[in-house]
Motif scaffolding. Sequence first.
Motif, PDB file in Angstrom:
ATOM      1  N   ARG A   1       0.833  -1.200   0.000  1.00  0.00           N
ATOM      2  CA  ARG A   1       0.000   0.000   0.000  1.00  0.00           C
ATOM      3  C   ARG A   1       0.871   1.254   0.000  1.00  0.00           C
ATOM      4  O   ARG A   1       0.604   2.213  -0.719  1.00  0.00           O
ATOM      5  CB  ARG A   1      -0.917  -0.013   1.218  1.00  0.00           C
ATOM      6  N   TRP A   2       1.922   1.252   0.805  1.00  0.00           N
ATOM      7  CA  TRP A   2       2.798   2.427   0.867  1.00  0.00           C
ATOM      8  C   TRP A   2       3.418   2.707  -0.493  1.00  0.00           C
ATOM      9  O   TRP A   2       3.372   3.841  -0.992  1.00  0.00           O
ATOM     10  CB  TRP A   2       3.867   2.232   1.938  1.00  0.00           C
ATOM     11  N   LEU A   3       3.985   1.670  -1.135  1.00  0.00           N
ATOM     12  CA  LEU A   3       4.628   1.903  -2.430  1.00  0.00           C
ATOM     13  C   LEU A   3       3.599   2.313  -3.473  1.00  0.00           C
ATOM     14  O   LEU A   3       3.881   3.122  -4.354  1.00  0.00           O
ATOM     15  CB  LEU A   3       5.398   0.649  -2.873  1.00  0.00           C
ATOM     16  N   GLY A   4       2.404   1.772  -3.350  1.00  0.00           N
ATOM     17  CA  GLY A   4       1.323   2.167  -4.256  1.00  0.00           C
ATOM     18  C   GLY A   4       0.978   3.644  -4.090  1.00  0.00           C
ATOM     19  O   GLY A   4       0.813   4.378  -5.065  1.00  0.00           O
ATOM     20  N   ARG A   5       0.899   4.080  -2.842  1.00  0.00           N
ATOM     21  CA  ARG A   5       0.549   5.488  -2.595  1.00  0.00           C
ATOM     22  C   ARG A   5       1.704   6.410  -2.972  1.00  0.00           C
ATOM     23  O   ARG A   5       1.479   7.522  -3.471  1.00  0.00           O
ATOM     24  CB  ARG A   5       0.168   5.697  -1.122  1.00  0.00           C
ATOM     25  N   LEU A   6       2.921   5.951  -2.707  1.00  0.00           N
ATOM     26  CA  LEU A   6       4.101   6.745  -3.115  1.00  0.00           C
ATOM     27  C   LEU A   6       4.074   6.946  -4.629  1.00  0.00           C
ATOM     28  O   LEU A   6       4.283   8.049  -5.140  1.00  0.00           O
ATOM     29  CB  LEU A   6       5.370   6.013  -2.683  1.00  0.00           C
ATOM     30  N   ASP A   7       3.805   5.869  -5.340  1.00  0.00           N
ATOM     31  CA  ASP A   7       3.718   5.940  -6.790  1.00  0.00           C
ATOM     32  C   ASP A   7       2.536   6.820  -7.211  1.00  0.00           C
ATOM     33  O   ASP A   7       2.672   7.702  -8.062  1.00  0.00           O
ATOM     34  CB  ASP A   7       3.563   4.512  -7.333  1.00  0.00           C
ATOM     35  N   GLY A   8       1.392   6.584  -6.564  1.00  0.00           N
ATOM     36  CA  GLY A   8       0.172   7.318  -6.906  1.00  0.00           C
ATOM     37  C   GLY A   8       0.309   8.820  -6.724  1.00  0.00           C
ATOM     38  O   GLY A   8      -0.324   9.601  -7.430  1.00  0.00           O
ATOM     39  N   SER A   9       1.138   9.234  -5.793  1.00  0.00           N
ATOM     40  CA  SER A   9       1.318  10.680  -5.564  1.00  0.00           C
ATOM     41  C   SER A   9       2.071  11.331  -6.727  1.00  0.00           C
ATOM     42  O   SER A   9       1.947  12.514  -6.976  1.00  0.00           O
ATOM     43  CB  SER A   9       2.089  10.916  -4.267  1.00  0.00           C
ATOM     44  N   ARG A  10       2.880  10.549  -7.418  1.00  0.00           N
ATOM     45  CA  ARG A  10       3.693  10.994  -8.556  1.00  0.00           C
ATOM     46  C   ARG A  10       4.776  12.017  -8.173  1.00  0.00           C
ATOM     47  O   ARG A  10       5.429  12.588  -9.057  1.00  0.00           O
ATOM     48  CB  ARG A  10       2.816  11.545  -9.698  1.00  0.00           C
ATOM     49  N   TRP A  11       4.983  12.252  -6.889  1.00  0.00           N
ATOM     50  CA  TRP A  11       5.958  13.279  -6.491  1.00  0.00           C
ATOM     51  C   TRP A  11       7.362  12.968  -7.021  1.00  0.00           C
ATOM     52  O   TRP A  11       8.046  13.841  -7.560  1.00  0.00           O
ATOM     53  CB  TRP A  11       5.972  13.431  -4.970  1.00  0.00           C
TER      54      TRP A  11
END
Lengths: 535, 535
Positions: A256-266
Amino acid sequence: MEFSELIKTATVEDVLLSRPGLPAVRGTLCITSHHLLLSSCPRGDLELWLLIRNVDAVEKRVQNLGWYQPPRTGGSLRDTRVSGSSGTITLRCKDLKVLQLEIPGMEECLNVASSIEALSSVDSVMMMYPFFYRPPSLRLQQGWHLCPPERHFQQVASQALLRSSQPLTGPNRRRCREDEKLLGTILAEGERGFVIDTRSAQAARQARMSGGGTEPKSSYPQWRRLHRALERGRPLQESFAKLVEACGEPAPSMERWLGRLDGSRWLSHVKAALSTACLAAQCLDREGCSVLVHGAEGTDTTLLVTALAQLILDPACRTLEGFQGLLEREWIEAGHPFQLRCARSASSHARGKQEAPTFLLFLDCVWQLSRQFPFSLEFGEQLLLTLFDNAYASAYGTFLCNNERERSLCKVKESTHSLWAWLNQPEEKQKYLNPLYSHNPLVIWPSVEPQSIQLWQGFFLRWIRPSQHLDEAWVEIRRLVEGNSSSIKEGNSSSIKEGNSSSTKESTGKRLSQSLPEPPAGTENDAEAWTAGTR
Amino acid sequence: MEFSELIKTATVEDVLLSRPGLPAVRGTLCITSHHLLLSSCPRGDLELWLLIRNVDAVEKRVQNLGWYQPPRTGGSLRDTRVSGSSGTITLRCKDLKVLQLEIPGMEECLNVASSIEALSSVDSVMMMYPFFYRPPSLRLQQGWHLCPPERHFQQVASQALLRSSQPLTGPNRRRCREDEKLLGTILAEGERGFVIDTRSAQAARQARMSGGGTEPKSSYPQWRRLHRALERGRPLQESFAKLVEACGEPAPSMERWLGRLDGSRWLSHVKAALSTACLAAQCLDREGCSVLVHGAEGTDTTLLVTALAQLILDPACRTLEGFQGLLEREWIEAGHPFQLRCARSASSHARGKQEAPTFLLFLDCVWQLSRQFPFSLEFGEQLLLTLFDNAYASAYGTFLCNNERERSLCKVKESTHSLWAWLNQPEEKQKYLNPLYSHNPLVIWPSVEPQSIQLWQGFFLRWIRPSQHLDEAWVEIRRLVEGNSSSIKEGNSSSIKEGNSSSTKESTGKRLSQSLPEPPAGTENDAEAWTAGTR
């Protein structure tokens, strides 16, 4: 407007302050024009200060622990107060700190919350704290004229890296002979230049409809246009908010963390900014060509690219003094609209359309450079954090307003202190230096592969997982470098942070005329004081 | 078997060696029993050595640059050779390095490739290089008896952290009175212990079908069982291979990289291992309870947990000497089957069923600890890298065989040198020390939140994006710590790596009786020599 109109409750007893990872503090809360102050009970030996401008969002939750007593006919709201009611205020700060205040009494809680909301939203520049802050060790007008642009222009006589806004060709493909002539004079016959447009080719074409556009080949035959789309505006702000939210999620799974990190696109934005800066630097350094950078206005992604390219190419920009000059020249004087872009940070629900963390993206890219080249920058992470904090909420005038014209109208340079004047005091300066620095005359080409780009934990996890041990390691390294004759007085700096010495004098006084102590002089923002001494 | 039977071509002229990020070297390639040696042309002043055991996979590609000449009737393969044919051999090493050899002549190329394949696959322990390696500075039997287990058992008289294999209850739920009595004696009346089973509850139940099982509550009333499933075997090996492949992909998008990083699940395994070790440490330290850890065999994930828990709890394990003792006790003597688990690394297509990077996972977790607590471990990243390299291909006998019984049968301690003896030489030791270390008597609780777990770039990107600058920073910090009276002679260590001094004497001689130079003495594996001097 008087500040006193905005303060509905000035003092509340028996308030409990909770900060993640730190012991809670109980004491008396005072609200002044610009600060929250918590004096610890029973001994009052601890004063915690928070610059109210640092508050990004206020969340309140009231709960009635006793019984509900309906208001009597004709009675005021005050009459509904019952013993045992209380409320919790969560303050989400612009520097990403999260604080909780437990306040006895429902009414007090609502009053405190609305006072903070009102005071943190004052949008008149001249009502802001820098116009009232008078630290004893500085004098006004000190540090305001670091490097006049004229001197810089003399130094870089070839003027090979240029920036501008977009050409205003519009739907009718207007030409501008003056622009064409200007760009023509830069290149000798047979020479070639590059225009790096920070918009996609499509976005640049669409800009014609609203009067903008691009350089047509026919009018600029020696210039080759390259498009490198960089994110800006709302999507960038949302990327920031998403990442901050993901960082704050307690105990997610790794997936979930890596998914959200990716999803943020920062991290994609970091990579794109660094790549484009490298492209500009390569055109200059390897091709020996002149480069013009612009997007639409020339005050956001344009500055991101030109400032990073200079940092990559020019060792003079990598000293503490040179970096301050770079910020003055490429961000402040170039007209990055700090007031609009940094009005709110990641947590505010009342986001305007103009907010965007372009400056944070720049600081993150600088951090990536400092990580890949630990010797080549004279300053360390602490400077980057301080710059972010001051861009969003500050006791100094450096990042006030949106451009030089506004600063002149508000007399910023006459009436506020410069952040640089504070930072460049010998004792203060120590904190921002990289102990490993040694002059590197070469170009520093960063790796921009995604495998090499890292999350800036020191910023994004600053208050969540304090990097206490890493910070201590840097202090230790600095101590080693300075040898035993170290002149760092750690006691000094921590007493400043803890706010025990209240020797500050404020000269002008729209502040509430209460018998309140003065906020401590310090690196500011004073927000530090709510956690300092334990980091 | 004689090595000479496996070597089809011993010497090839005019071979070009390419290494990512480094200048290519042209020279003469020699194949010896245990090494590839490239002597640079024309001056022969550079000798590059590679331990053949370090080769994980050999890929060959031949191309005919001239014309094809069909073999004459009765002619041998040799006759098909035409001028202009050549081949490329890609060597994927166990330490993740990738090398390319361009070899003139198709036949030579095929011969070299099959020689390397055969030599790197020799599975008789006593034919391996440690049985032939005799560095001049060491004597045999030195360093083999670091910390006899008896002494350790005396030190930890309460014996509060235990490990075992699973109880063999089987499908008929057999009891073992001896086991029950043994575990009973550990706890006083009313005391409570925890069994941490590193399998899921379901997997533990299923193990009954093949004779294994778990501790039934009825037979072990004072023990509470907790299941924490840790990955092992084939899935762990695949996770490693996937991550290495993702790290090597040139120029992926950020989205693709983060997707592949997530898809490999490696960081999840790191997080799970650290979390379970923290659980064991908490039961011991905070609950004051005894803890028994086991999975199935008790030689893989069990050791991961017990070794990490000791590192977290016990400052004595965090010194260089203590860590070597921990490795001896909890990995080598405890019977982690290094030979089976580390036979092949991430690139081999001929993977056996027994390979698994459990030891690498341990090293990665130790690296995470060292990053979060930069003062608390006496050793640095370089030691962890050296341990990985030697577990997979070594000149020393320390990681040979699968257990003490096999080591005794092969007379490993009598006939090979100990890695510890090499590492603990005063000049060598310097390289592995953490200059910032200061004794920390406390328990070090790591953050196991996914936001805090980082990719171990120093390992996974070691040869892809050399961390030259970061390495230099550590050298600089070490220099600072040691002051001006530094005793590190960098020239010395790099000459060892470059392989210019060939003073090694090999005493036994099954090596090819060619007039070849001797490989240099060094930290080994000698693979370092193929890139050293530029890192």
